[in-house]
Design an enzyme around this catalytic site. Structure first.
Site, PDB file in Angstrom:
ATOM      1  N   LYS A 185       0.812  -1.075   0.073  1.00 10.51           N
ATOM      2  CA  LYS A 185       0.050   0.017  -0.044  1.00 10.51           C
ATOM      3  C   LYS A 185       1.124   1.145   0.034  1.00 10.51           C
ATOM      4  CE  LYS A 185      -1.859   2.992   1.710  1.00 10.51           C
ATOM      5  NZ  LYS A 185      -2.000   4.471   1.603  1.00 10.51           N
ATOM      6  N   GLY A 238       7.180   5.234   8.289  1.00 10.89           N
ATOM      7  CA  GLY A 238       6.420   6.572   8.134  1.00 10.89           C
ATOM      8  C   GLY A 238       6.580   7.040   9.553  1.00 10.89           C
ATOM      9  N   SER A 239       5.529   8.039   9.878  1.00 18.44           N
ATOM     10  CA  SER A 239       5.711   8.595  11.063  1.00 18.44           C
ATOM     11  C   SER A 239       5.183   7.717  12.552  1.00 18.44           C
ATOM     12  CB  SER A 239       4.430   9.700  11.077  1.00 18.44           C
ATOM     13  OG  SER A 239       3.358   9.117  10.935  1.00 18.44           O
ATOM     14  N   GLU A 260       9.975   1.353  10.522  1.00 21.29           N
ATOM     15  CA  GLU A 260      10.958   2.443  10.442  1.00 21.29           C
ATOM     16  C   GLU A 260      10.389   3.921  10.595  1.00 21.29           C
ATOM     17  OE1 GLU A 260      12.659   5.232   9.031  1.00 21.29           O
ATOM     18  OE2 GLU A 260      13.058   4.383   7.171  1.00 21.29           O
ATOM     19  N   CYS A 294      13.918  10.133   5.939  1.00 23.71           N
ATOM     20  CA  CYS A 294      13.875   9.832   7.334  1.00 23.71           C
ATOM     21  C   CYS A 294      15.187   9.774   8.278  1.00 23.71           C
ATOM     22  CB  CYS A 294      13.220   8.266   7.551  1.00 23.71           C
ATOM     23  SG  CYS A 294      14.301   7.267   6.243  1.00 23.71           S
ATOM     24  N   GLU A 393      10.984  15.775  14.775  1.00 24.01           N
ATOM     25  CA  GLU A 393      11.219  15.626  13.120  1.00 24.01           C
ATOM     26  C   GLU A 393      10.354  16.641  12.552  1.00 24.01           C
ATOM     27  OE1 GLU A 393      10.036  11.969  11.237  1.00 24.01           O
ATOM     28  OE2 GLU A 393      12.047  11.959  10.424  1.00 24.01           O
TER      29      GLU A 393
HETATM   30  P1  NAP Z   1       2.088   8.577   7.615  1.00 22.10           P
HETATM   31  O1  NAP Z   1       0.797   9.047   8.120  1.00 22.10           O
HETATM   32  O2  NAP Z   1       3.095   7.972   8.489  1.00 22.10           O
HETATM   33  O3  NAP Z   1       2.147   7.758   6.447  1.00 22.10           O
HETATM   34  C1  NAP Z   1       2.718   6.555   5.847  1.00 22.10           C
HETATM   35  C2  NAP Z   1       2.268   5.484   5.334  1.00 22.10           C
HETATM   36  O4  NAP Z   1       1.167   5.286   6.176  1.00 22.10           O
HETATM   37  C3  NAP Z   1       1.236   5.973   4.005  1.00 22.10           C
HETATM   38  O5  NAP Z   1       1.282   4.977   3.182  1.00 22.10           O
HETATM   39  C4  NAP Z   1      -0.034   6.329   4.672  1.00 22.10           C
HETATM   40  O6  NAP Z   1      -0.981   6.358   3.569  1.00 22.10           O
HETATM   41  C5  NAP Z   1      -0.238   5.196   5.558  1.00 22.10           C
HETATM   42  N1  NAP Z   1      -1.078   5.266   6.434  1.00 22.10           N
HETATM   43  C6  NAP Z   1      -1.640   6.427   7.228  1.00 22.10           C
HETATM   44  N2  NAP Z   1      -2.437   6.272   7.997  1.00 22.10           N
HETATM   45  C7  NAP Z   1      -2.621   4.865   8.405  1.00 22.10           C
HETATM   46  C8  NAP Z   1      -3.306   3.871   8.902  1.00 22.10           C
HETATM   47  N3  NAP Z   1      -4.195   4.510   9.960  1.00 22.10           N
HETATM   48  N4  NAP Z   1      -3.193   2.556   8.910  1.00 22.10           N
HETATM   49  C9  NAP Z   1      -2.215   2.343   7.763  1.00 22.10           C
HETATM   50  N5  NAP Z   1      -1.632   3.068   6.854  1.00 22.10           N
HETATM   51  C10 NAP Z   1      -1.925   4.341   7.247  1.00 22.10           C
HETATM   52  O7  NAP Z   1       2.934   9.945   7.294  1.00 22.10           O
HETATM   53  P2  NAP Z   1       2.459  11.229   6.693  1.00 22.10           P
HETATM   54  O8  NAP Z   1       1.030  11.784   7.422  1.00 22.10           O
HETATM   55  O9  NAP Z   1       2.106  11.053   5.138  1.00 22.10           O
HETATM   56  O10 NAP Z   1       3.447  12.293   6.945  1.00 22.10           O
HETATM   57  C11 NAP Z   1       3.440  12.882   8.299  1.00 22.10           C
HETATM   58  C12 NAP Z   1       4.850  12.796   8.842  1.00 22.10           C
HETATM   59  O11 NAP Z   1       5.393  11.510   8.925  1.00 22.10           O
HETATM   60  C13 NAP Z   1       5.896  13.637   7.910  1.00 22.10           C
HETATM   61  O12 NAP Z   1       5.855  15.162   8.251  1.00 22.10           O
HETATM   62  C14 NAP Z   1       7.206  13.156   8.507  1.00 22.10           C
HETATM   63  O13 NAP Z   1       7.505  13.560   9.725  1.00 22.10           O
HETATM   64  C15 NAP Z   1       6.788  11.658   8.884  1.00 22.10           C
HETATM   65  N6  NAP Z   1       7.179  10.783   7.752  1.00 22.10           N
HETATM   66  C16 NAP Z   1       8.352  10.095   7.859  1.00 22.10           C
HETATM   67  C17 NAP Z   1       8.657   9.044   6.968  1.00 22.10           C
HETATM   68  C18 NAP Z   1       9.965   8.360   6.997  1.00 22.10           C
HETATM   69  O14 NAP Z   1      10.465   7.999   6.008  1.00 22.10           O
HETATM   70  N7  NAP Z   1      10.257   7.983   8.338  1.00 22.10           N
HETATM   71  C19 NAP Z   1       8.132   9.054   5.828  1.00 22.10           C
HETATM   72  C20 NAP Z   1       6.922   9.841   5.599  1.00 22.10           C
HETATM   73  C21 NAP Z   1       6.415  10.600   6.734  1.00 22.10           C
HETATM   74  P3  NAP Z   1      -1.706   7.735   3.114  1.00 22.10           P
HETATM   75  O15 NAP Z   1      -0.623   8.689   2.985  1.00 22.10           O
HETATM   76  O16 NAP Z   1      -2.235   7.320   1.807  1.00 22.10           O
HETATM   77  O17 NAP Z   1      -2.607   8.294   4.041  1.00 22.10           O
END
Ligand code: NAP
Ligand code: MG
Length: 491
Positions: A185, A238-239, A260, A294, A393
């Site tokens: 996904k 992700g977050s 991660e 990240c 972050e």
């Molecule tokens: P996020 O919510 O952690 O999204 C990462 C992934 O998880 C996406 O595929 C997202 O899908 C999915 N996701 C979101 N809610 C979910 C749920 N309830 N159940 C299962 N999967 C779910 O990150 P974001 O909101 O896009 O970004 C917010 C912050 O996260 C950023 O500002 C950054 O600080 C951090 N981040 C960190 C990394 C990293 O590499 N460590 C990467 C991205 C973001 P959708 O996007 O389609 O909703």
């Protein structure tokens, strides 16, 4: 922007899920409009999948794992398929690089670099498939004991938007190498390369159902996937907040996870460091991908004796940085979406309100469309160690400098956040290199270098809030499999 949608979509493409080897729309036929962050224009659609689509994909992956040809495919044959996928990615490198850049806004050279990394992951794991093996264990007289590395089964890969092609490759490469099947996904903001590589995997000859891609919102498709009882293992990047949610969902089924979750990674610059060598690396580690990395090096710790010189040199470099559209290939592109732009701007405003001094600031290219999601890079000097920007972050082009007074102080400061993903140590003193590298809590430590998480071969992952489990290198193959012990009695 939206009034042009039908025209733009007609010229471009409506991307589809990949379920059981076929390209299919969401059961509801609903779609999500894909925007280019460089100008906010709509140029494609992806399926808006829900629980029913996820269920179909999990069933296909289950079937492929348990009874399809995949379950009888020997390791070397899995390796050949992964290598074939790598070759197909190489053949489509220009297309994939351009797609990734347009979808995420990253400069075209970064899109190209991501293609090369993705190719290398599939190549590495293609070669590693038949080189992972178990042990024979000295045991009781009349017995022979041995171990096998067995796949978990059906793996859920939840991928973020920052490096979708690379992160997909490290997850999918390792999982397939060990004989798992997958449902991936991607983030709704950056799903296109994941779909395209899923299509190439079908072309490479992976059996139906081995690699499924389902797009949609995290709260729908992502939540349905991580809580699905048919999933055997979940890997997420992700977050931390979403990571907690996913771990709770997986816990309800008692399934294992790899997490991660980002970082607040420090680079420590001692007074004896080769500063000229360090400077471009210090800047790149936060500017690459607009800081949406990240492993971004978002904190620079500088020994007080050289603090002013390093701050001045970094400020000069920051003042010259320019953000612009992906195809202008400037220092950095836009943020992924308006929410991320606002989030970064809010952190900058918060720091300014707290009286933290801006000592360097880049610009937004005059030709950059006003409809794009740009943020000018910001360098903050002498940041209070307890400030919000010192701890959280930001995921944007915002760098904080901190003076320190001794090696012990530097280590304590480096370890003073909740995160522990990557660290850099800059010093010519060999003994100090070893001491500091060992005492910094980070999954990767670079000495007189900074990898920004790079290195297909290098195990990667966090301590503390940065997560758990390891990806990349051979370590990922252990995460993506479980040991089975078999004992024979033959007395
Ligand atoms: P996020 O919510 O952690 O999204 C990462 C992934 O998880 C996406 O595929 C997202 O899908 C999915 N996701 C979101 N809610 C979910 C749920 N309830 N159940 C299962 N999967 C779910 O990150 P974001 O909101 O896009 O970004 C917010 C912050 O996260 C950023 O500002 C950054 O600080 C951090 N981040 C960190 C990394 C990293 O590499 N460590 C990467 C991205 C973001 P959708 O996007 O389609 O909703
Ligand atoms: Mg996009």
């Amino acid at each position: 922007m939206l009034q042009n949608l039908s025209k733009v979509v007609a010229q471009d493409k409506n991307f589809l899920n990949i379920i059981n080897g076929r390209s299919v729309p969401a059961l509801s036929q609903e779609t999500i409009t894909v925007l280019c962050p460089s100008d906010g224009s709509a140029f494609a659609t992806i399926p808006q999948s829900k629980a029913a689509d996820v269920d179909l994909a999990v069933r296909a992956a289950r079937e492929a794992f348990e009874s399809g040809p995949w379950s009888r495919t020997p390791a070397f044959e899995r390796g050949r398929l992964l290598t074939r996928l790598s070759r197909l990615i190489e053949q489509h490198a220009d297309e994939l690089g351009a797609l990734e850049s347009r979808d995420t806004g990253k400069p075209v050279r970064q899109g190209k670099a991501d293609v090369v990394a993705a190719m290398r992951y599939y190549e590495f794991y293609g070669g590693a498939c038949d080189k992972i093996h178990g042990d024979t264990i000295p045991f009781l007289d009349g017995y022979t004991a041995l171990t096998l590395r067995e796949p978990h089964g059906v793996v859920a890969g939840i991928i973020p938007w920052n490096y979708p092609m690379q992160i997909m490759a490290r997850v999918v490469g390792a999982a397939l190498a060990m004989g798992n099947t997958l449902v991936v996904k991607p983030a709704e903001d950056a799903s296109l390369s994941t779909i395209r590589i899923g299509e190439l995997a079908v072309e490479a000859g992976f059996p139906d159902g081995v690699l499924n891609v389902v797009t949609g919102y995290g709260r729908d498709a992502g939540a349905a996937l991580s809580s699905h009882p048919g999933i055997d293992y979940v890997t997420f990047t992700g977050s931390p907040a979403t990571g907690t949610f996913i771990q709770q969902a997986a816990a309800a089924n008692n399934r294992g996870v790899t997490m991660e979750l980002g970082g607040k990674s420090p680079q420590i610059v001692f007074a004896d460091a080769d500063v000229e060598k360090a400077l471009p690396v210090l800047v790149n580690a936060i500017i690459q991908n607009g800081g949406q990395t990240c492993s971004a090096g978002s904190r620079i710790l500088v020994e007080r004796a050289i603090y002013d010189d390093v701050a001045t040199a970094l400020a000069e470099r920051f003042d010259r940085l320019v953000a612009g559209p992906h195809d202008a290939d400037l220092d950095l592109g836009p943020m992924i979406n308006p929410a991320q732009k606002r989030r970064v701007e809010n952190y900058v405003a918060l720091a300014a309100e707290a009286g933290i001094e801006v000592i360097g600031r880049g610009s937004i290219d005059v030709g950059a469309p006003a409809t794009g999601f740009y943020v000018a890079p910001v360098l903050f000097g002498a940041v209070d160690r307890a400030a919000v920007i010192a701890q959280e972050e930001i995921f944007g082009p915002v760098l904080s400098l901190f003076p320190f007074d001794s090696e012990q102080d530097a280590i304590q400061l480096a370890n003073s956040t909740e995160y522990g993903l990557v660290a850099g140590v800059w010093t010519r003193d060999g003994a100090r290199q070893h001491r500091v590298a060992k005492r910094v809590r980070a999954g990767q430590v670079y000495v007189n270098a900074y990898g920004a998480g790079g290195g297909i071969e290098l195990p990667f992952g966090g301590f503390k809030k940065s997560g758990h489990g390891r990806e990349k290198g051979f370590e990922a193959l252990y995460d993506m499999s479980a040991t089975k012990t078999i004992v024979f009695r033959h007395d």
